[in-house]
Design an enzyme around this catalytic site. Sequence first.
Site, PDB file in Angstrom:
ATOM      1  CD  GLU A  90      -2.372  -1.148   2.901  1.00 34.88           C
ATOM      2  OE1 GLU A  90      -2.123  -0.277   3.389  1.00 34.88           O
ATOM      3  OE2 GLU A  90      -2.784  -2.111   3.304  1.00 34.88           O
ATOM      4  CB  CYS A 129       2.471   7.200   3.555  1.00 31.89           C
ATOM      5  SG  CYS A 129       3.013   5.888   4.907  1.00 31.89           S
ATOM      6  CB  CYS A 139       5.744  -5.699   9.097  1.00 33.09           C
ATOM      7  SG  CYS A 139       6.896  -4.629  10.252  1.00 33.09           S
ATOM      8  CB  CYS A 157       4.022  -3.005  16.460  1.00 35.97           C
ATOM      9  SG  CYS A 157       5.622  -2.281  16.311  1.00 35.97           S
ATOM     10  CB  CYS A 170       0.976  -2.183  13.693  1.00 35.27           C
ATOM     11  SG  CYS A 170       1.372  -1.908  11.904  1.00 35.27           S
ATOM     12  CB  SER A 215       8.830   6.323  10.425  1.00 40.86           C
ATOM     13  OG  SER A 215       8.058   5.975  11.554  1.00 40.86           O
ATOM     14  CB  SER A 254       7.345   3.915  16.140  1.00 41.24           C
ATOM     15  OG  SER A 254       7.181   4.522  14.892  1.00 41.24           O
ATOM     16  CB  CYS A 290       0.502   0.736   8.369  1.00 38.59           C
ATOM     17  SG  CYS A 290       1.232   2.328   9.013  1.00 38.59           S
TER      18      CYS A 290
HETATM   19  N1  SAH Z   1       8.113   0.409  10.818  1.00 36.97           N
HETATM   20  C1  SAH Z   1       8.216   1.907  10.921  1.00 36.97           C
HETATM   21  C2  SAH Z   1       7.521   2.209   9.801  1.00 36.97           C
HETATM   22  C3  SAH Z   1       6.125   2.008   9.742  1.00 36.97           C
HETATM   23  S1  SAH Z   1       4.824   2.204  10.782  1.00 36.97           S
HETATM   24  C4  SAH Z   1       7.736   2.361  12.369  1.00 36.97           C
HETATM   25  O1  SAH Z   1       7.305   1.511  13.244  1.00 36.97           O
HETATM   26  O2  SAH Z   1       7.984   3.426  12.678  1.00 36.97           O
HETATM   27  C5  SAH Z   1       4.647   3.848  10.707  1.00 36.97           C
HETATM   28  C6  SAH Z   1       3.989   4.558  11.912  1.00 36.97           C
HETATM   29  O3  SAH Z   1       2.711   4.317  11.923  1.00 36.97           O
HETATM   30  C7  SAH Z   1       4.375   3.873  13.135  1.00 36.97           C
HETATM   31  O4  SAH Z   1       4.548   5.088  14.076  1.00 36.97           O
HETATM   32  C8  SAH Z   1       3.436   2.999  13.672  1.00 36.97           C
HETATM   33  O5  SAH Z   1       3.297   2.890  15.030  1.00 36.97           O
HETATM   34  C9  SAH Z   1       2.072   3.790  13.360  1.00 36.97           C
HETATM   35  N2  SAH Z   1       0.772   2.918  13.239  1.00 36.97           N
HETATM   36  C10 SAH Z   1       0.788   1.561  13.006  1.00 36.97           C
HETATM   37  N3  SAH Z   1      -0.425   1.447  13.157  1.00 36.97           N
HETATM   38  C11 SAH Z   1      -1.215   2.362  13.362  1.00 36.97           C
HETATM   39  C12 SAH Z   1      -2.573   2.588  13.609  1.00 36.97           C
HETATM   40  N4  SAH Z   1      -3.448   1.763  13.381  1.00 36.97           N
HETATM   41  N5  SAH Z   1      -3.126   3.815  13.652  1.00 36.97           N
HETATM   42  C13 SAH Z   1      -1.968   4.932  13.791  1.00 36.97           C
HETATM   43  N6  SAH Z   1      -0.743   4.874  13.634  1.00 36.97           N
HETATM   44  C14 SAH Z   1      -0.424   3.562  13.439  1.00 36.97           C
END
Ligand code: SAH
Length: 348
Positions: free
Chosen positions: A90, A103, A110, A114, A117, A192, A215, A334
């Site tokens: 995406e 983005c 991944c 987390c 996510c 990020s 993050s 994401c």
């Molecule tokens: N792996 C990297 C980049 C991808 S995630 C990272 O962790 O930074 C990009 C950002 O989106 C991260 O801050 C992540 O925590 C956040 N993110 C993931 N799922 C989300 C959601 N459902 N709502 C808002 N932000 C989210």
Amino acid sequence: MRTIYDLSFKDMEEMLLANGQKAYRAKQLYSWLYKKRVSSFDEMTDLPTALIEKLREDYSLMPLREVRRQVARDLTTKYLFEMQDGSSVEAVLMHFHFGDSLCVSSQVGCNMGCTFCASGLLKKQRDLTAGEMTAQVLYVQKLLDEDGKRVDNIVVMGTGEPFDNYENVMRFCATVNSDHGLAIGARHITISTCGIVPKIDEFAKGRYQYNLAVSLHAPDDELRASLMPVDKAYPLDQLMASLVAYSVENHRRLTFEYILLHDVNDTDEHARKLADLIRGMNAYVNLIPYNQVDENGYKSTDERRALRFYDVLMKNGVKATLRSRHGEDIDAACGQLRAKHERNKGEQ
Ligand code: SAH
């Protein structure tokens, strides 16, 4: 077949020299690919026919095709792309007062796990190549060309952990940043990371001018490790030490991303602890409203509490921004659209 977008400007010069061509042809090629944005090698009319033949034999152009698009009321647009091997990623275009930001994803799935996510719902299948990332930008740029607009900013914040695919991500950044290509300024490119310390150290040594966002999502290891498994490998003391070194040596301001999760990390106490962790650093906190994901039960913090969290940070000497929601009525989190798409494929 390899896409020609995999080649940084330097790679392109080397490839041309290896094929008995003059290095200056790299500029011509880059201009066709990234300024005139052609869709076939045949359109590159100032290149020798033999070179065009060779390029056609060795490289493909666009390595992805659009398979779905969702447009939100605020015009945030999510694209689902399918790669040549059938895997999908995406990219999301967001409109801000300071310009249009794209983005991009850096991996197919991944492995960071987390808990909040949607990307982690599907394990990593593979890294994206530099060209597959570049193609996300180029594809959307070509659409924007119709309105005379441009991708002003790039954030590597889609699916995947960019520092788990370091070399491809850095090559991608070099390509989109190149003056011969899309010429998106380094300060308009943000990477990020969830906090992979050895790669942050490597990034620091590289003296890159790209922005770094980290993050964080929790002010202590106990909570952070429960949300982000990466914290067990690289706990906060190591992470913060590495970031302070980066920021001081490179004279760069850091961004900390902090998603507000209702009753999980959004109390006054969390805000005070977060301020204690960050105060004194050249950094600010980007408070992000959580896009709810059906699968995992977290709730987004309401606006009143989010404002309060923001106030507590500011009163305790830490700068913060409270990001407005984007694309709430589409699967903007994401990995959400891709997860749905893959599920539907499975059900067919
Ligand atoms: N792996 C990297 C980049 C991808 S995630 C990272 O962790 O930074 C990009 C950002 O989106 C991260 O801050 C992540 O925590 C956040 N993110 C993931 N799922 C989300 C959601 N459902 N709502 C808002 N932000 C989210």
